[in-house]
Design a protein around this motif. Structure first.
Motif, PDB file in Angstrom:
ATOM      1  N   LYS A  77       0.776  -1.059  -0.118  1.00  0.00           N
ATOM      2  CA  LYS A  77       0.069  -0.144   0.050  1.00  0.00           C
ATOM      3  C   LYS A  77       0.805   1.388   0.060  1.00  0.00           C
ATOM      4  N   THR A  98      -2.363   6.403   0.142  1.00  0.00           N
ATOM      5  CA  THR A  98      -3.283   5.402   0.910  1.00  0.00           C
ATOM      6  C   THR A  98      -4.106   4.795  -0.212  1.00  0.00           C
ATOM      7  N   ASP A 132      -9.866  -2.346   3.092  1.00  0.00           N
ATOM      8  CA  ASP A 132      -9.324  -1.120   3.563  1.00  0.00           C
ATOM      9  C   ASP A 132     -10.095   0.035   2.807  1.00  0.00           C
ATOM     10  N   GLU A 134      -9.853   3.234   2.234  1.00  0.00           N
ATOM     11  CA  GLU A 134      -9.041   4.239   1.774  1.00  0.00           C
ATOM     12  C   GLU A 134      -8.691   3.647   0.312  1.00  0.00           C
TER      13      GLU A 134
END
Length: 184
Positions: A77, A98, A132, A134
């Motif tokens: 990431k 991100t 995730d 984001e």
């Protein structure tokens, strides 16, 4: 599309998995050489790269019910600097620290080949990445002669985007790059 009949799960690798992962990387390197593909023939990824991925919690391992590692990959990431130098194309989602994950160092254990595990593996990796909130997109690249991996990437929903420099490669060496915008 055919999927495996094996019961497989995705796990984050631990340091005690390192010997098995190194064996899988060696198998993959040999398999590429047998096909005349120059990818990974210079010693990459080195043991330190593999261990670093595990230490940072970036390596995922596809395991069967007995805990045998069948495939591995690194889910990274954040800004992937070689991807910033994309040519002959543009990413569909602009990168930030991100909002994307890069999939690197995908390798299948020799004994796992032919069992139709790659689709299951990619499904499980994408499921993990989608956890995730984001992350908006996923990026991946491979050697221009690695048609098998290109097929795997394309049949798992990625779109060809352009060319990116090869990490540690010659200045003019480029890999083919793909991305996927995640649906939520």
């Amino acid at each position: 599309m055919t999927t495996s009949t094996l019961n497989v799960t995705l796990h984050f690798a631990e340091m005690n998995d390192l010997p098995a992962i190194k064996d899988i990387i060696t198998d993959a390197r040999d398999f590429l050489a047998e096909q005349g593909i120059n990818q990974w023939q210079d010693g990459y990824p080195e043991d330190s790269v593999i261990a670093g991925d595990i230490d940072r919690g970036e390596t995922v391992a596809l395991k069967d019910d007995e805990g045998t590692i069948l495939a591995i990959a690194s889910l990274v990431k954040g800004i992937d600097h070689p991807y910033e130098a994309i040519t002959d194309g543009t990413w569909r989602v602009t990168g930030t620290e991100t909002n994307y994950v890069s999939i690197h160092r995908v390798a299948m254990a020799k004994a796992s080949r032919g069992h139709h595990l790659t689709h299951d593996f990619f499904d499980l990796m994408l499921e993990q990445i989608r956890l995730d909130p984001e992350v908006e997109s996923v990026r991946i690249d491979t050697h221009p002669q690695n048609f098998g991996m290109q097929h795997v990437i394309e049949t798992n929903g990625f779109s060809y985007i352009g060319l990116v420099p090869v990490t540690g490669g010659q200045p003019d060496e480029r890999n083919v790059a793909y991305d996927m915008v995640l649906d939520r």
